[in-house]
Design a protein around this motif. Structure first.
Motif, mmCIF file in Angstrom:
data_model
loop_
_atom_site.group_PDB
_atom_site.id
_atom_site.type_symbol
_atom_site.label_atom_id
_atom_site.label_comp_id
_atom_site.label_asym_id
_atom_site.label_seq_id
_atom_site.Cartn_x
_atom_site.Cartn_y
_atom_site.Cartn_z
ATOM 1 N N GLN A 46 29.015 31.159 78.583
ATOM 2 C CA GLN A 46 27.931 32.081 78.935
ATOM 3 C C GLN A 46 26.643 31.706 78.195
ATOM 4 O O GLN A 46 25.551 31.747 78.778
ATOM 5 C CB GLN A 46 28.336 33.518 78.604
ATOM 6 C CG GLN A 46 29.407 34.092 79.538
ATOM 7 C CD GLN A 46 29.866 35.476 79.121
ATOM 8 O OE1 GLN A 46 29.747 35.850 77.943
ATOM 9 N NE2 GLN A 46 30.399 36.238 80.068
ATOM 10 N N GLU A 62 23.100 30.562 79.812
ATOM 11 C CA GLU A 62 21.845 31.244 79.487
ATOM 12 C C GLU A 62 20.778 30.252 79.036
ATOM 13 O O GLU A 62 19.612 30.351 79.427
ATOM 14 C CB GLU A 62 22.087 32.285 78.390
ATOM 15 C CG GLU A 62 20.843 33.102 78.069
ATOM 16 C CD GLU A 62 21.099 34.212 77.071
ATOM 17 O OE1 GLU A 62 20.115 34.800 76.590
ATOM 18 O OE2 GLU A 62 22.286 34.498 76.772
ATOM 19 N N GLU A 94 19.474 28.484 82.076
ATOM 20 C CA GLU A 94 18.572 29.315 82.866
ATOM 21 C C GLU A 94 17.218 29.490 82.186
ATOM 22 O O GLU A 94 16.162 29.474 82.838
ATOM 23 C CB GLU A 94 19.235 30.675 83.115
ATOM 24 C CG GLU A 94 18.390 31.635 83.928
ATOM 25 C CD GLU A 94 18.033 31.097 85.310
ATOM 26 O OE1 GLU A 94 16.966 31.480 85.830
ATOM 27 O OE2 GLU A 94 18.808 30.261 85.842
ATOM 28 N N ARG A 95 17.212 29.661 80.869
ATOM 29 C CA ARG A 95 15.948 29.845 80.151
ATOM 30 C C ARG A 95 15.073 28.593 80.239
ATOM 31 O O ARG A 95 13.855 28.689 80.372
ATOM 32 C CB ARG A 95 16.217 30.198 78.688
ATOM 33 C CG ARG A 95 16.701 31.646 78.524
ATOM 34 C CD ARG A 95 16.971 31.974 77.066
ATOM 35 N NE ARG A 95 17.492 33.334 76.966
ATOM 36 C CZ ARG A 95 16.863 34.323 76.351
ATOM 37 N NH1 ARG A 95 15.679 34.119 75.806
ATOM 38 N NH2 ARG A 95 17.409 35.524 76.288
#
Length: 431
Positions: free
Chosen positions: A47, A51, A54-55
Protein backbone atom coordinates in the motif's frame (compact mmCIF):
# COMPACT_ATOMS: atom_id res chain seq x y z
CA UNK A 1 20.30 -25.70 -17.87
CA UNK A 2 22.68 -24.55 -20.61
CA UNK A 3 25.60 -22.33 -19.74
CA UNK A 4 25.79 -19.17 -21.77
CA UNK A 5 27.84 -16.02 -21.85
CA UNK A 6 28.74 -13.79 -19.93
CA UNK A 7 29.83 -11.67 -17.48
CA UNK A 8 32.68 -10.29 -16.52
CA UNK A 9 33.57 -7.22 -10.05
CA UNK A 10 30.78 -4.87 -9.15
CA UNK A 11 28.58 -4.33 -12.05
CA UNK A 12 31.48 -3.89 -14.39
CA UNK A 13 30.95 -1.79 -17.32
CA UNK A 14 33.16 -1.36 -20.26
CA UNK A 15 32.92 1.89 -21.98
CA UNK A 16 30.51 1.31 -24.74
CA UNK A 17 29.12 -1.88 -23.27
CA UNK A 18 28.01 -3.41 -20.02
CA UNK A 19 30.65 -5.79 -18.93
CA UNK A 20 29.49 -7.98 -16.15
CA UNK A 21 32.05 -9.12 -13.65
CA UNK A 22 31.02 -12.64 -13.42
CA UNK A 23 30.75 -16.16 -14.17
CA UNK A 24 27.29 -15.89 -15.53
CA UNK A 25 24.52 -18.32 -16.23
CA UNK A 26 21.68 -17.65 -18.63
CA UNK A 27 18.36 -19.21 -17.75
CA UNK A 28 14.62 -18.67 -17.81
CA UNK A 29 12.99 -17.45 -14.63
CA UNK A 30 13.28 -20.35 -12.19
CA UNK A 31 10.27 -21.92 -10.58
CA UNK A 32 9.63 -20.73 -7.03
CA UNK A 33 8.87 -23.25 -4.33
CA UNK A 34 5.23 -23.45 -3.27
CA UNK A 35 6.10 -22.61 0.32
CA UNK A 36 7.48 -19.27 -0.84
CA UNK A 37 4.44 -18.34 -2.93
CA UNK A 38 2.11 -19.15 -0.03
CA UNK A 39 3.73 -16.57 2.25
CA UNK A 40 1.49 -13.65 3.19
CA UNK A 41 2.16 -10.54 1.14
CA UNK A 42 3.33 -7.46 3.09
CA UNK A 43 0.09 -5.55 2.54
CA UNK A 44 1.17 -2.39 4.39
CA UNK A 45 4.36 -2.09 2.33
CA UNK A 46 2.49 -2.70 -0.93
CA UNK A 47 0.00 0.00 0.00
CA UNK A 48 2.88 2.38 0.79
CA UNK A 49 4.48 1.59 -2.59
CA UNK A 50 1.19 2.28 -4.38
CA UNK A 51 0.83 5.57 -2.51
CA UNK A 52 4.36 6.68 -3.45
CA UNK A 53 3.66 5.73 -7.06
CA UNK A 54 0.46 7.77 -7.08
CA UNK A 55 2.01 10.81 -5.40
CA UNK A 56 4.83 10.90 -7.95
CA UNK A 57 2.28 10.65 -10.77
CA UNK A 58 0.23 13.49 -9.32
CA UNK A 59 2.73 15.87 -7.76
CA UNK A 60 6.16 15.49 -9.35
CA UNK A 61 7.31 18.66 -11.08
CA UNK A 62 7.42 16.94 -14.47
CA UNK A 63 5.11 14.31 -15.87
CA UNK A 64 6.43 10.76 -15.65
CA UNK A 65 4.80 7.85 -17.46
CA UNK A 66 3.87 4.61 -15.74
CA UNK A 67 6.39 2.45 -17.65
CA UNK A 68 9.30 4.67 -16.59
CA UNK A 69 8.24 4.60 -12.94
CA UNK A 70 7.88 0.83 -12.94
CA UNK A 71 11.28 0.30 -14.58
CA UNK A 72 12.87 2.65 -12.06
CA UNK A 73 11.21 0.68 -9.28
CA UNK A 74 12.70 -2.54 -10.64
CA UNK A 75 16.13 -0.92 -10.82
CA UNK A 76 15.77 0.26 -7.24
CA UNK A 77 14.77 -3.17 -5.95
CA UNK A 78 17.76 -4.82 -7.57
CA UNK A 79 20.33 -2.11 -6.79
CA UNK A 80 19.70 -2.54 -3.05
CA UNK A 81 20.49 -6.28 -3.17
CA UNK A 82 24.15 -6.29 -4.23
CA UNK A 83 26.35 -4.51 -6.81
CA UNK A 84 25.83 -7.19 -9.46
CA UNK A 85 22.06 -7.60 -9.56
CA UNK A 86 20.36 -5.24 -11.99
CA UNK A 87 17.57 -4.71 -14.46
CA UNK A 88 18.74 -4.76 -18.09
CA UNK A 89 16.76 -2.66 -20.50
CA UNK A 90 16.95 -3.42 -24.22
CA UNK A 91 20.13 -1.38 -24.72
CA UNK A 92 21.98 -2.84 -21.73
CA UNK A 93 20.88 -6.37 -22.64
CA UNK A 94 22.18 -5.98 -26.18
CA UNK A 95 25.46 -4.52 -24.86
CA UNK A 96 25.90 -7.53 -22.61
CA UNK A 97 25.45 -9.93 -25.51
CA UNK A 98 27.90 -7.95 -27.66
CA UNK A 99 30.50 -8.00 -24.92
CA UNK A 100 30.64 -11.79 -24.72
CA UNK A 101 31.40 -11.91 -28.45
CA UNK A 102 34.45 -9.68 -27.92
CA UNK A 103 33.45 -6.53 -29.84
CA UNK A 104 31.93 -3.30 -28.57
CA UNK A 105 32.29 0.45 -28.84
CA UNK A 106 34.11 2.56 -26.26
CA UNK A 107 37.54 3.12 -24.74
CA UNK A 108 38.06 -0.29 -23.15
CA UNK A 109 37.68 0.24 -19.44
CA UNK A 110 35.84 -1.66 -16.74
CA UNK A 111 34.42 0.29 -13.83
CA UNK A 112 32.66 -0.43 -10.56
CA UNK A 113 31.69 1.28 -7.32
CA UNK A 114 33.96 1.18 -4.28
CA UNK A 115 32.89 3.07 -1.18
CA UNK A 116 30.45 4.96 -3.38
CA UNK A 117 33.17 6.14 -5.78
CA UNK A 118 33.32 5.24 -9.47
CA UNK A 119 36.53 3.22 -9.74
CA UNK A 120 38.55 1.62 -12.51
CA UNK A 121 38.47 -2.16 -12.13
CA UNK A 122 40.81 -2.73 -15.04
CA UNK A 123 41.74 -1.28 -18.42
CA UNK A 124 41.37 -3.80 -21.24
CA UNK A 125 44.55 -4.74 -23.10
CA UNK A 126 45.37 -2.81 -26.29
CA UNK A 127 42.59 -0.23 -25.94
CA UNK A 128 42.61 3.57 -25.52
CA UNK A 129 42.28 3.09 -21.75
CA UNK A 130 45.34 0.86 -21.41
CA UNK A 131 47.40 2.94 -23.84
CA UNK A 132 46.64 6.10 -21.87
CA UNK A 133 48.06 4.60 -18.68
CA UNK A 134 44.83 4.20 -16.70
CA UNK A 135 45.31 1.74 -13.85
CA UNK A 136 43.18 -0.49 -11.67
CA UNK A 137 41.99 1.36 -8.52
CA UNK A 138 42.04 4.80 -10.20
CA UNK A 139 39.02 6.79 -8.96
CA UNK A 140 37.04 8.59 -11.68
CA UNK A 141 35.94 11.96 -10.29
CA UNK A 142 34.45 13.51 -13.44
CA UNK A 143 33.36 12.38 -16.88
CA UNK A 144 33.88 15.40 -19.11
CA UNK A 145 32.19 18.12 -17.01
CA UNK A 146 29.91 15.83 -15.00
CA UNK A 147 30.90 14.83 -11.42
CA UNK A 148 30.53 11.09 -10.86
CA UNK A 149 29.45 11.42 -7.24
CA UNK A 150 25.87 10.24 -7.00
CA UNK A 151 25.81 8.70 -10.49
CA UNK A 152 24.68 5.11 -10.82
CA UNK A 153 26.91 2.74 -12.74
CA UNK A 154 24.44 2.70 -15.61
CA UNK A 155 24.39 6.51 -15.76
CA UNK A 156 28.19 6.62 -15.72
CA UNK A 157 28.38 4.11 -18.54
CA UNK A 158 25.88 6.08 -20.62
CA UNK A 159 28.05 9.19 -20.23
CA UNK A 160 31.15 7.30 -21.30
CA UNK A 161 29.56 5.81 -24.38
CA UNK A 162 29.86 7.55 -27.70
CA UNK A 163 30.68 7.27 -31.36
CA UNK A 164 34.14 6.09 -32.45
CA UNK A 165 36.42 9.04 -33.07
CA UNK A 166 34.86 11.26 -30.41
CA UNK A 167 36.83 12.25 -27.32
CA UNK A 168 36.09 11.86 -23.64
CA UNK A 169 37.91 13.48 -20.73
CA UNK A 170 38.18 11.64 -17.43
CA UNK A 171 39.35 13.28 -14.23
CA UNK A 172 41.00 10.63 -12.09
CA UNK A 173 42.59 10.40 -8.67
CA UNK A 174 45.34 7.83 -8.20
CA UNK A 175 46.40 6.38 -4.88
CA UNK A 176 49.61 7.99 -3.66
CA UNK A 177 49.15 11.18 -5.69
CA UNK A 178 48.27 14.58 -4.21
CA UNK A 179 46.13 15.99 -7.02
CA UNK A 180 43.71 14.70 -9.69
CA UNK A 181 44.81 14.37 -13.29
CA UNK A 182 42.89 14.69 -16.55
CA UNK A 183 43.09 11.93 -19.16
CA UNK A 184 41.66 12.48 -22.65
CA UNK A 185 40.71 9.36 -24.61
CA UNK A 186 39.41 8.85 -28.12
CA UNK A 187 36.60 6.33 -28.40
CA UNK A 188 36.99 3.50 -30.90
CA UNK A 189 35.51 0.14 -31.76
CA UNK A 190 37.01 -2.27 -29.26
CA UNK A 191 37.78 -5.69 -30.68
CA UNK A 192 39.32 -7.68 -27.91
CA UNK A 193 41.55 -10.70 -28.46
CA UNK A 194 41.22 -12.56 -25.20
CA UNK A 195 44.31 -14.78 -25.61
CA UNK A 196 47.87 -13.89 -26.58
CA UNK A 197 51.02 -15.99 -26.43
CA UNK A 198 54.74 -15.51 -26.80
CA UNK A 199 58.12 -17.05 -26.01
CA UNK A 200 59.79 -15.27 -23.10
CA UNK A 201 63.05 -17.16 -23.34
CA UNK A 202 64.13 -20.41 -25.03
CA UNK A 203 61.87 -23.09 -23.58
CA UNK A 204 59.71 -20.69 -21.55
CA UNK A 205 56.29 -19.63 -22.78
CA UNK A 206 53.93 -16.76 -21.93
CA UNK A 207 50.13 -17.05 -22.14
CA UNK A 208 48.03 -13.95 -21.53
CA UNK A 209 44.26 -14.27 -20.97
CA UNK A 210 42.75 -10.79 -20.74
CA UNK A 211 39.13 -11.93 -20.25
CA UNK A 212 36.95 -15.00 -20.61
CA UNK A 213 34.83 -14.93 -23.75
CA UNK A 214 32.87 -17.65 -25.48
CA UNK A 215 35.87 -18.99 -27.45
CA UNK A 216 38.63 -18.37 -24.89
CA UNK A 217 39.00 -22.06 -24.03
CA UNK A 218 39.55 -22.95 -27.68
CA UNK A 219 41.99 -20.08 -28.12
CA UNK A 220 44.05 -21.20 -25.11
CA UNK A 221 44.32 -24.71 -26.56
CA UNK A 222 45.43 -23.28 -29.93
CA UNK A 223 47.99 -21.03 -28.26
CA UNK A 224 49.44 -23.89 -26.20
CA UNK A 225 49.74 -26.03 -29.32
CA UNK A 226 51.61 -23.19 -31.05
CA UNK A 227 53.95 -22.69 -28.09
CA UNK A 228 54.85 -26.39 -28.01
CA UNK A 229 55.19 -26.80 -31.77
CA UNK A 230 59.00 -26.91 -31.56
CA UNK A 231 59.07 -29.10 -28.47
CA UNK A 232 57.83 -29.26 -24.90
CA UNK A 233 58.10 -26.18 -22.71
CA UNK A 234 60.32 -26.02 -19.64
CA UNK A 235 57.88 -23.59 -18.05
CA UNK A 236 54.87 -21.35 -18.72
CA UNK A 237 53.60 -18.08 -17.26
CA UNK A 238 49.78 -17.83 -17.28
CA UNK A 239 49.02 -14.11 -16.95
CA UNK A 240 45.58 -13.37 -15.45
CA UNK A 241 46.39 -9.87 -14.18
CA UNK A 242 43.66 -7.29 -14.78
CA UNK A 243 41.40 -10.04 -16.09
CA UNK A 244 37.89 -9.11 -14.92
CA UNK A 245 36.31 -12.49 -15.60
CA UNK A 246 33.68 -13.51 -18.10
CA UNK A 247 32.01 -16.72 -19.21
CA UNK A 248 32.00 -19.45 -16.58
CA UNK A 249 32.43 -22.30 -19.05
CA UNK A 250 35.46 -20.56 -20.57
CA UNK A 251 37.10 -20.42 -17.13
CA UNK A 252 36.45 -24.13 -16.66
CA UNK A 253 37.93 -24.88 -20.10
CA UNK A 254 41.10 -22.87 -19.38
CA UNK A 255 41.69 -24.58 -16.03
CA UNK A 256 40.96 -27.93 -17.69
CA UNK A 257 43.81 -27.30 -20.17
CA UNK A 258 46.25 -27.78 -17.27
CA UNK A 259 44.42 -30.38 -15.14
CA UNK A 260 43.95 -34.10 -15.83
CA UNK A 261 41.40 -34.71 -13.09
CA UNK A 262 39.79 -33.24 -10.00
CA UNK A 263 37.23 -30.55 -9.33
CA UNK A 264 37.63 -27.07 -10.82
CA UNK A 265 34.79 -25.10 -9.20
CA UNK A 266 31.36 -25.58 -7.66
CA UNK A 267 28.46 -23.25 -6.90
CA UNK A 268 25.88 -23.13 -4.11
CA UNK A 269 22.62 -21.20 -3.97
CA UNK A 270 18.99 -21.41 -2.83
CA UNK A 271 17.66 -22.86 -6.09
CA UNK A 272 18.37 -26.46 -7.03
CA UNK A 273 19.52 -25.49 -10.53
CA UNK A 274 22.08 -23.03 -9.13
CA UNK A 275 24.10 -25.84 -7.51
CA UNK A 276 26.63 -26.97 -10.10
CA UNK A 277 30.02 -28.68 -10.06
CA UNK A 278 32.67 -28.81 -12.78
CA UNK A 279 35.50 -31.32 -13.12
CA UNK A 280 38.59 -31.62 -15.27
CA UNK A 281 38.64 -33.84 -18.33
CA UNK A 282 41.46 -36.36 -18.78
CA UNK A 283 42.12 -35.04 -22.29
CA UNK A 284 44.45 -32.20 -21.28
CA UNK A 285 46.53 -29.89 -23.46
CA UNK A 286 49.36 -29.08 -21.04
CA UNK A 287 49.23 -31.42 -18.04
CA UNK A 288 52.93 -31.41 -17.14
CA UNK A 289 54.47 -28.04 -17.97
CA UNK A 290 55.72 -26.15 -14.87
CA UNK A 291 53.30 -23.27 -14.33
CA UNK A 292 53.32 -19.84 -12.67
CA UNK A 293 49.98 -17.98 -12.54
CA UNK A 294 50.15 -14.18 -12.27
CA UNK A 295 47.27 -12.34 -10.54
CA UNK A 296 46.64 -8.88 -9.08
CA UNK A 297 43.85 -6.71 -7.71
CA UNK A 298 42.26 -6.54 -11.16
CA UNK A 299 41.92 -10.34 -11.43
CA UNK A 300 38.30 -11.17 -10.71
CA UNK A 301 35.51 -13.70 -11.01
CA UNK A 302 36.35 -16.25 -13.72
CA UNK A 303 40.05 -15.36 -13.42
CA UNK A 304 39.83 -16.20 -9.72
CA UNK A 305 38.13 -19.50 -10.54
CA UNK A 306 41.11 -20.51 -12.68
CA UNK A 307 43.74 -19.29 -10.20
CA UNK A 308 41.93 -20.90 -7.26
CA UNK A 309 41.53 -24.25 -9.02
CA UNK A 310 45.18 -24.42 -10.08
CA UNK A 311 46.29 -23.36 -6.60
CA UNK A 312 44.07 -25.87 -4.77
CA UNK A 313 45.10 -28.67 -7.13
CA UNK A 314 48.78 -27.74 -6.56
CA UNK A 315 49.14 -27.49 -10.31
CA UNK A 316 51.05 -24.19 -10.33
CA UNK A 317 52.49 -21.41 -8.21
CA UNK A 318 50.23 -18.36 -7.91
CA UNK A 319 52.30 -15.17 -7.87
CA UNK A 320 51.55 -11.45 -7.67
CA UNK A 321 49.14 -9.65 -5.36
CA UNK A 322 45.75 -10.50 -3.84
CA UNK A 323 42.91 -10.75 -6.36
CA UNK A 324 39.68 -8.73 -6.44
CA UNK A 325 37.34 -11.06 -4.55
CA UNK A 326 34.33 -11.48 -6.88
CA UNK A 327 32.85 -14.83 -5.94
CA UNK A 328 29.15 -14.67 -6.80
CA UNK A 329 27.25 -16.07 -9.76
CA UNK A 330 24.60 -14.17 -11.70
CA UNK A 331 21.82 -15.58 -13.84
CA UNK A 332 20.48 -13.72 -16.83
CA UNK A 333 16.71 -14.16 -16.77
CA UNK A 334 15.02 -12.86 -19.93
CA UNK A 335 11.91 -10.69 -19.47
CA UNK A 336 10.31 -10.95 -22.87
CA UNK A 337 12.49 -10.52 -25.97
CA UNK A 338 14.45 -7.33 -25.26
CA UNK A 339 14.79 -7.02 -21.49
CA UNK A 340 16.31 -9.16 -18.77
CA UNK A 341 16.98 -9.48 -15.09
CA UNK A 342 20.55 -10.08 -13.91
CA UNK A 343 20.24 -11.62 -10.46
CA UNK A 344 22.83 -13.00 -8.06
CA UNK A 345 21.71 -16.57 -7.36
CA UNK A 346 24.78 -18.41 -6.02
CA UNK A 347 28.32 -18.22 -4.70
CA UNK A 348 31.15 -20.18 -6.24
CA UNK A 349 33.84 -22.08 -4.34
CA UNK A 350 37.30 -23.39 -5.16
CA UNK A 351 37.89 -27.18 -4.96
CA UNK A 352 39.03 -26.93 -1.32
CA UNK A 353 35.79 -25.15 -0.38
CA UNK A 354 37.15 -21.60 -0.24
CA UNK A 355 34.69 -18.81 -0.94
CA UNK A 356 36.39 -16.04 -2.89
CA UNK A 357 33.59 -13.53 -2.28
CA UNK A 358 35.10 -10.41 -0.67
CA UNK A 359 38.20 -12.49 0.17
CA UNK A 360 40.06 -12.94 -3.08
CA UNK A 361 42.89 -15.33 -3.90
CA UNK A 362 46.06 -14.92 -1.85
CA UNK A 363 49.16 -15.54 -3.97
CA UNK A 364 51.62 -18.23 -2.94
CA UNK A 365 54.41 -15.75 -3.66
CA UNK A 366 53.62 -12.06 -3.24
CA UNK A 367 55.34 -9.80 -5.77
CA UNK A 368 54.16 -6.22 -5.97
CA UNK A 369 54.20 -4.21 -9.14
CA UNK A 370 57.58 -2.65 -9.82
CA UNK A 371 60.14 -1.80 -12.42
CA UNK A 372 63.75 -2.85 -12.77
CA UNK A 373 65.99 0.18 -13.03
CA UNK A 374 69.37 -0.13 -14.68
CA UNK A 375 72.05 1.78 -12.81
CA UNK A 376 73.50 4.62 -14.84
CA UNK A 377 77.05 4.20 -16.02
CA UNK A 378 79.22 7.22 -15.31
CA UNK A 379 81.63 6.11 -17.99
CA UNK A 380 84.54 5.62 -15.57
CA UNK A 381 84.21 1.87 -15.16
CA UNK A 382 86.23 -0.39 -17.45
CA UNK A 383 84.87 -3.80 -18.37
CA UNK A 384 86.25 -6.68 -20.40
CA UNK A 385 84.15 -5.63 -23.35
CA UNK A 386 85.92 -2.24 -23.38
CA UNK A 387 89.36 -3.77 -23.93
CA UNK A 388 90.68 -3.71 -27.46
CA UNK A 389 90.77 -7.17 -28.97
CA UNK A 390 88.57 -8.74 -26.28
CA UNK A 391 87.14 -12.19 -26.91
CA UNK A 392 83.43 -12.45 -27.63
CA UNK A 393 81.15 -14.90 -25.82
CA UNK A 394 80.37 -18.27 -27.41
CA UNK A 395 77.13 -17.31 -29.22
CA UNK A 396 78.39 -13.85 -29.89
CA UNK A 397 75.09 -12.23 -29.05
CA UNK A 398 72.62 -11.39 -26.34
CA UNK A 399 68.94 -11.89 -25.89
CA UNK A 400 66.67 -9.63 -27.94
CA UNK A 401 66.06 -6.09 -26.81
CA UNK A 402 62.29 -6.58 -26.87
CA UNK A 403 62.46 -9.23 -24.17
CA UNK A 404 64.88 -7.21 -22.03
CA UNK A 405 62.54 -4.22 -22.28
CA UNK A 406 59.58 -6.35 -21.25
CA UNK A 407 61.41 -7.60 -18.15
CA UNK A 408 62.47 -4.09 -17.22
CA UNK A 409 58.94 -2.77 -17.57
CA UNK A 410 57.23 -5.73 -15.90
CA UNK A 411 58.92 -6.79 -12.67
CA UNK A 412 56.27 -9.38 -11.80
CA UNK A 413 56.70 -11.13 -15.14
CA UNK A 414 60.47 -11.18 -14.71
CA UNK A 415 60.12 -12.73 -11.27
CA UNK A 416 57.72 -15.35 -12.65
CA UNK A 417 60.30 -16.35 -15.27
CA UNK A 418 63.04 -16.47 -12.61
CA UNK A 419 60.88 -18.74 -10.46
CA UNK A 420 60.24 -21.14 -13.35
CA UNK A 421 63.97 -21.35 -14.04
CA UNK A 422 64.68 -21.96 -10.34
CA UNK A 423 62.08 -24.74 -10.21
CA UNK A 424 63.74 -26.43 -13.18
CA UNK A 425 67.15 -26.19 -11.53
CA UNK A 426 65.81 -27.79 -8.36
CA UNK A 427 64.10 -30.52 -10.38
CA UNK A 428 67.32 -31.33 -12.24
CA UNK A 429 69.27 -31.57 -8.97
CA UNK A 430 66.74 -34.05 -7.60
CA UNK A 431 67.31 -36.42 -10.52
Amino acid sequence: MPLRPVGLPTLRHRLGATLLPIALLVAPLPAVAASETDDDLPVAEIQAFAEVFERIKRAYVEEVDDATLLRNAMRGMLSELDPHSTYLDAKAYESLRETTQGEFGGVGIEVGKRDGQLTVITPIDDTPASRSGLQAQDSILRIDDTPTEGLSLQEAVELMRGDPGTEIRLTIMRQGEDAPRNVTLEREIIRTQSVKSDILAPGYGYLRVSQFQTRTGEQVTEALNDLTEDGPLQGLVLDLRNNPGGVLQAAVDVADAFLEDGQIVYTEGRLADSELSFYANRVTTAPDVPLVVLINGGSASAAEIVAGALQDQRRGVVMGTKSFGKGSVQQIMPLGEDEALKLTTARYFTPSGRSIQAQGIEPDVEVVRGRLEVAKDNGLQVREADLEGHLTGNGGGTQGGEFNTRLRDDYQLGEALNLLKALNVLDERKR
